[in-house]
Design an enzyme around this catalytic site. Structure first.
Site, PDB file in Angstrom:
ATOM      1  N   ARG A  70      -3.818  -9.547   5.072  1.00 54.07           N
ATOM      2  CA  ARG A  70      -4.481 -10.102   3.357  1.00 54.07           C
ATOM      3  C   ARG A  70      -3.251  -9.560   3.276  1.00 54.07           C
ATOM      4  NH1 ARG A  70      -6.386  -7.263   0.226  1.00 54.07           N
ATOM      5  NH2 ARG A  70      -8.131  -7.922  -0.751  1.00 54.07           N
TER       6      ARG A  70
ATOM      7  N   LYS B 138       0.741  -1.084  -0.056  1.00 59.33           N
ATOM      8  CA  LYS B 138      -0.024  -0.353  -0.102  1.00 59.33           C
ATOM      9  C   LYS B 138       0.887   0.882   0.341  1.00 59.33           C
ATOM     10  CE  LYS B 138      -4.869  -1.940   1.158  1.00 59.33           C
ATOM     11  NZ  LYS B 138      -5.701  -2.380   2.372  1.00 59.33           N
TER      12      LYS B 138
HETATM   13  N1  HH2 Z   1      -7.275  -3.847   1.282  1.00 58.74           N
HETATM   14  C1  HH2 Z   1      -8.092  -3.535  -0.034  1.00 58.74           C
HETATM   15  C2  HH2 Z   1      -8.706  -4.542  -0.709  1.00 58.74           C
HETATM   16  N2  HH2 Z   1      -9.570  -5.275   0.916  1.00 58.74           N
HETATM   17  N3  HH2 Z   1     -10.317  -6.011   2.499  1.00 58.74           N
HETATM   18  C3  HH2 Z   1      -9.924  -5.669   3.737  1.00 58.74           C
HETATM   19  N4  HH2 Z   1     -10.855  -6.852   4.742  1.00 58.74           N
HETATM   20  N5  HH2 Z   1      -8.877  -4.935   4.280  1.00 58.74           N
HETATM   21  C4  HH2 Z   1      -7.227  -4.245   3.639  1.00 58.74           C
HETATM   22  O1  HH2 Z   1      -7.322  -3.851   4.043  1.00 58.74           O
HETATM   23  C5  HH2 Z   1      -8.181  -3.995   2.070  1.00 58.74           C
HETATM   24  C6  HH2 Z   1      -9.296  -5.584   1.755  1.00 58.74           C
HETATM   25  C7  HH2 Z   1      -6.913  -2.812  -1.273  1.00 58.74           C
HETATM   26  O2  HH2 Z   1      -5.740  -3.831  -1.782  1.00 58.74           O
HETATM   27  P1  HH2 Z   1      -6.350  -4.998  -3.569  1.00 58.74           P
HETATM   28  O3  HH2 Z   1      -7.279  -5.811  -2.842  1.00 58.74           O
HETATM   29  O4  HH2 Z   1      -5.059  -5.661  -3.255  1.00 58.74           O
HETATM   30  O5  HH2 Z   1      -6.534  -3.456  -4.138  1.00 58.74           O
HETATM   31  P2  HH2 Z   1      -7.645  -3.178  -5.567  1.00 58.74           P
HETATM   32  O6  HH2 Z   1      -8.723  -2.972  -3.897  1.00 58.74           O
HETATM   33  O7  HH2 Z   1      -7.386  -1.792  -5.861  1.00 58.74           O
HETATM   34  O8  HH2 Z   1      -8.237  -4.375  -5.918  1.00 58.74           O
END
Ligand code: HH2
Length: 412
Positions: free
Chosen positions: A405, A371
């Site tokens: 995660r 992040k």
């Molecule tokens: N972060 C993202 C998405 N879902 N869910 C939880 N519970 N906690 C988190 O910190 C979290 C989440 C964002 O990361 P990512 O899925 O890699 O990115 P994107 O939203 O661009 O798909």
């Protein structure tokens, strides 16, 4: 030491730094005295047991060995005075604004400082007091109960499966079936590629696979419910047949969650903690599945006086919504929402204070993977944040978090 002091011809007077250094150079450390700090919630109990204390003794003494500082927000002047007196009489301390003693302020935030046992006694005494202190007693009691729960093994269970959060930190592997996710957008859109990646993550040690169909990065393009279902449903169906770990659906939309659960998803990951769509709580309750409730705010509201205090307060609202809908307490997982409605400095503070969230007594999930707060701290682009992510994950583990995660399962 006394002999050396006396030798110096100034018996009864404190030693100078030079004399003290001399003492230390000839002194042998017979009792090996040192400052013992208990970082992890279970460490004090382990130390007592290793010392040879029987379980009853551990139960009796542990609350006296746990020195706590509780932050209390917005207390009336009258209540602040009573709290100060009660804490002092118990052998603890209560910190207030300097104007409380001058009676020139109406309300003050407070720090209550004492052992767990002293704070338990405080709760009993406050139950008989006016000025809103009965209500405060209830809140303090809940906090102490949460702390107790946080030291017992926490187990998350769903329909036919269980995850024990007390043996090791669990790893949730991220599977973004999106064209635009901030770090892996477009890589796993094809269901076959997605399933192969999930299988690989399980081989690398993933305990849960989190499937997401919509990027939630700042400035993302919202997609329709139909499009999100079209992306995640076939992948979840294939995964059920292919991998042997629980599958989580990363969505805040009830319709998507329902279809994902029908396709075989085992838990829900709601980045809005029911606050975008309150019906999500009913969906989780009726399906009887665990749910991750994440803290979130619109980015325009990313201003905090006390970032962790406010996150805890807002997550408590999500917990209340869950309870009212019938979600069992044992099926809740809390997440501070790294990067969601928080600026880089907020994210760093949240990472530093994760143990305060753990003290609520629910399993805690953290998602720092790749992040931007890592990018900002290290001045590195998204594909160069592996070490930063590892540092954040290590900190989360040390602070007692239960699930991380991540994208890079093997490395983490
Ligand atoms: N972060 C993202 C998405 N879902 N869910 C939880 N519970 N906690 C988190 O910190 C979290 C989440 C964002 O990361 P990512 O899925 O890699 O990115 P994107 O939203 O661009 O798909």
């Amino acid at each position: 030491p006394e002999r050396v002091g006396a030798d110096a011809g100034r018996a009864g007077q404190p030693l100078t730094d030079v004399e003290m250094a001399e003492v230390e150079s000839v002194m042998t450390w017979e009792h090996r005295v040192y400052v013992r700090r208990f970082g992890h919630p279970t460490e004090l109990e382990k130390e007592m047991t290793a010392l040879g204390v029987d379980p009853v003794g551990v139960g009796l003494m542990k609350p006296k060995g746990d020195f706590l500082t509780l932050k209390v927000h917005d207390v009336s002047l009258q209540a602040a005075h009573i709290l100060k007196q009660e804490m002092l009489s118990l052998g603890g301390e209560a910190v207030v604004h300097k104007e409380v003693s001058m009676l020139t302020i109406e309300r003050s935030d407070m720090l209550l400082m004492g052992t767990q046992r002293q704070l338990e006694r405080l709760v009993k005494k406050l139950r008989m007091q006016p000025f809103g202190l009965k209500r405060l007693a209830q809140e303090l009691e809940q906090v102490l109960r949460g702390l107790e729960r946080s030291r017992r093994p926490l187990i998350v269970s769903g329909r036919g499966w269980q995850l024990d959060c007390s043996k090791k930190t669990l790893v949730m592997g991220i599977l973004n079936v999106t064209p635009d996710s901030f770090s892996d957008g477009g890589r796993w859109m094809d269901p076959e590629a997605a399933v192969a990646r999930a299988r690989e993550m399980v081989e690398e040690g993933a305990d849960i696979i989190d499937v997401g169909g919509e990027s939630t990065r700042p400035g993302h393009v919202p997609i329709s419910v139909e499009e999100e279902i079209r992306r995640v449903e076939p992948v979840i169906r294939c995964l059920k047949a292919e991998v042997d770990v629980p599958i989580s659906i990363d969505t805040y939309k009830p319709e998507v969650a329902l279809r994902a659960l029908e396709a075989g998803a085992d838990l829900i990951n709601d980045i809005w903690g029911f606050r975008r769509h309150p019906e999500m709580a009913q969906v989780a309750a009726e399906a009887g599945v665990p749910v991750v409730v994440q803290h979130n705010r619109p980015m325009e509201m990313a201003a905090y006086d006390d970032v962790m205090g406010e996150i805890i307060q807002e997550l408590r609202n999500s917990i209340d919504m869950a309870r009212q809908a019938g979600v069992k307490d044992e099926q809740l997982i809390l997440d501070p929402g790294i990067g969601f409605g928080k600026r880089p400095e907020h994210n760093l503070e949240v990472m530093r204070r994760l143990d305060e969230l753990v003290a609520l007594g629910y399993p805690v999930l953290v998602g720092p993977s790749r992040k931007s707060f890592i990018g900002q701290a290290l001045q590195l682009p998204v594909h160069d944040r592996l070490e930063g992510t590892a540092a954040a994950v290590a900190l989360a583990v040390a602070k007692g978090c239960h699930i991380v995660r991540v994208h890079d399962v093997k490395e983490m």
